[in-house]
Design a protein around this motif. Structure first.
Motif, mmCIF file in Angstrom:
data_model
loop_
_atom_site.group_PDB
_atom_site.id
_atom_site.type_symbol
_atom_site.label_atom_id
_atom_site.label_comp_id
_atom_site.label_asym_id
_atom_site.label_seq_id
_atom_site.Cartn_x
_atom_site.Cartn_y
_atom_site.Cartn_z
ATOM 1 N N GLN A 145 0.823 -1.210 0.000
ATOM 2 C CA GLN A 145 0.000 0.000 0.000
ATOM 3 C C GLN A 145 0.855 1.256 0.000
ATOM 4 N N GLU A 146 1.919 1.244 0.825
ATOM 5 C CA GLU A 146 2.816 2.394 0.864
ATOM 6 C C GLU A 146 3.509 2.607 -0.478
ATOM 7 N N ASP A 147 3.930 1.498 -1.124
ATOM 8 C CA ASP A 147 4.558 1.619 -2.444
ATOM 9 C C ASP A 147 3.581 2.196 -3.464
ATOM 10 N N GLN A 148 2.316 1.749 -3.379
ATOM 11 C CA GLN A 148 1.306 2.274 -4.304
ATOM 12 C C GLN A 148 1.064 3.757 -4.064
ATOM 13 N N LEU A 149 1.026 4.156 -2.790
ATOM 14 C CA LEU A 149 0.821 5.569 -2.476
ATOM 15 C C LEU A 149 1.998 6.409 -2.956
ATOM 16 N N ARG A 150 3.231 5.887 -2.753
ATOM 17 C CA ARG A 150 4.413 6.613 -3.220
ATOM 18 C C ARG A 150 4.411 6.747 -4.738
ATOM 19 N N GLN B 138 1.784 6.692 -6.670
ATOM 20 C CA GLN B 138 0.716 7.624 -7.034
ATOM 21 C C GLN B 138 1.143 9.060 -6.770
ATOM 22 N N LEU B 139 1.804 9.293 -5.619
ATOM 23 C CA LEU B 139 2.293 10.637 -5.305
ATOM 24 C C LEU B 139 3.341 11.086 -6.310
ATOM 25 N N ALA C 165 3.225 15.110 -12.805
ATOM 26 C CA ALA C 165 2.220 15.786 -13.631
ATOM 27 C C ALA C 165 2.126 17.269 -13.271
ATOM 28 N N LYS C 166 2.180 17.575 -11.980
ATOM 29 C CA LYS C 166 2.092 18.977 -11.552
ATOM 30 C C LYS C 166 3.320 19.773 -11.975
ATOM 31 N N VAL C 167 4.500 19.159 -11.838
ATOM 32 C CA VAL C 167 5.726 19.854 -12.244
ATOM 33 C C VAL C 167 5.720 20.083 -13.753
ATOM 34 N N SER D 210 2.968 18.012 0.827
ATOM 35 C CA SER D 210 1.521 18.218 0.636
ATOM 36 C C SER D 210 1.080 19.586 1.165
ATOM 37 N N PHE D 211 1.837 20.620 0.820
ATOM 38 C CA PHE D 211 1.496 21.961 1.285
ATOM 39 C C PHE D 211 0.247 22.477 0.578
#
Length: 431
Positions: free
Chosen positions: A91-96, A98-99, A105-107, A396-397
């Motif tokens: 789950q942590e790997d998937q979250l990383r 995804q992040l 994408a944002k950059v 996550s600011f």
């Protein structure tokens, strides 16, 4: 069995309590007065119970079964723990992942915005510069004097004042790496000249004669500006740490700069000679007092808000920061420490500021190899901003609230808007 037999053959230990000795194989008889008749179902007629020392095969099987059951429980528990840890890691790997995809994408979106913004800002800047030139020409033709908007950059030693001014100019002239500091105020008279693809730099004469052009006829190459500033500083202030309020005036004509005057001031000092420190404070205070000047107060991001030194000094002249722009430099050093949204948002909002007042946060290139190559220099400034943006995304600011405060290009755009407003206020009677 062997244990009990062995114990029976050994001599009994001394009895210190005066009680009779019993062997392991004999059981003492109760006193006669304690004998009671037994019925047919008394213990004598029952099969002897197994003693702790005489376990039966059935007892052994029970013990083994129980031990096996406990072992199976332990194994099952360990297996479940391993499976749970594996599931959490996945789950942590998937979250990383995804992040990371979201950050990328944002950059990328921000890079695209910067590219598109270059085209728009280039056009709008040319119009703005042309407007400024027309207004100044109009005021000269009508013999109307007005105070040209000016920027005074203040801060502690090594807060990045000279780097900030180089970014405003659009090129590097290496006064930063000379390690001489600013010991005389440096006034940069920036003139937007669309015909000057390379910076045209001329120093004002130290003692111009009445009626003559106060600026030298010869131009000074960008690579020689640092040594020329050092020579002029030593000539007036002397060598060492001595300072002088007499300014060095440098006129720069360039197609990538705004029309404005920028003051680079000697940095505030906490230690050293008391006389020099007080002299610098008095000099800077005199430069920021005129109301038409915009104060840019620089502070290193590594300094805690409660320990800032420049802001209290500026407050003496501009108590509510009405004409002060607060800029925190070297933000890349602080951004690494902002690992949670709470920590990032708390720092970005600032402390002890008037309502609605927020600082800017910038990082500038450390490399000193760009010279007059404005394109590479600006690309390096963009990359510094994108690195800070990536770092804040990991925390996550609150982007909607604090992103407009991030980066030199936003700071520059804000200053240009202030200059436009100042020009309009100064020339309103003429218009």
């Amino acid at each position: 069995k062997m244990m009990y037999e062995d114990k029976a053959t050994r001599p009994s230990p001394p009895n210190t309590f005066g009680l009779p000795h019993y062997s392991a194989r004999t059981t003492p008889s109760p006193p006669s007065h304690m004998h009671t008749p037994r019925d047919s179902g008394d213990l004598a007629s029952r099969p002897p119970a197994s003693s702790p020392g005489h376990a039966t095969p059935a007892d052994d099987r029970i013990i083994v079964d129980r031990a096996s059951q406990e072992a199976e429980k332990i194994i099952d528990s360990g297996k479940k723990d391993r499976e749970e840890k594996k599931r959490k890691r996945e789950q942590e790997d998937q979250l990383r992942e995804q992040l990371a995809r979201t950050m990328t994408a944002k950059v990328d979106t921000e890079k695209k915005r910067l590219r598109e913004g270059d085209v728009v800002s280039s056009t709008s800047n040319r119009e703005l510069y042309r407007l400024f030139n027309d207004l100044q020409g109009m005021s000269r033709d009508l013999d109307i004097s007005f105070e040209t908007p000016e920027i005074v950059v203040v801060g502690m030693q090594s807060d990045g004042k000279s780097s900030f001014i180089e970014a405003l100019l659009g090129f590097q002239f290496n006064i930063v790496e000379s390690n001489i500091g600013t010991r005389r105020p440096l006034i940069l008279q920036m003139i937007n000249n669309p015909n000057k693809e390379e910076p045209s730099c001329r120093f004002r004469k130290e003692n111009p004669k009445p009626g003559e052009d106060p600026f030298e006829t010869r131009e000074t190459h960008v690579d020689d500006l640092c040594s020329e500033i050092l020579s002029r500083t030593n000539e007036v202030a002397g060598r060492g740490d001595q300072v002088s309020p007499r300014p060095i005036i440098l006129q720069v004509e360039y197609c990538h700069c705004s029309n404005l005057n920028v003051y680079d001031t000697p940095g505030y000092r906490l230690g050293g000679d008391d006389h020099i420190r007080e002299e610098i404070m008095a000099m800077v205070k005199q430069l920021i007092e005129p109301q038409h000047r915009i104060i840019v107060c620089l502070e290193q991001s590594t300094v805690e808000w409660s320990n800032t030194t420049s802001r209290p000094l500026v407050r003496q002249v501009d108590p509510h920061f009405n004409r002060t722009v607060l800029v925190n430099t070297k933000f890349d050093n602080r951004a690494k420490e902002l690992r949670t949204p709470e920590a990032a948002n708390k720092y970005l909002q600032g402390e002890a500021l008037p309502p609605g007042k927020r600082p800017f946060f910038i990082s500038l290139p450390l490399r000193r190899t760009y010279g007059s190559d404005s394109v590479r220099f600006k690309d390096a400034i963009k990359e510094c901003y994108l690195n800070d943006y990536r770092q804040l995304l990991e925390s996550s600011f609150d982007e909607g609230k604090y992103l407009p405060q991030l980066g030199f290009l936003r700071t520059q755009a804000f200053l240009e808007q202030l200059l436009r407003e100042r020009y309009e206020q100064a020339l309103l009677p003429t218009l």
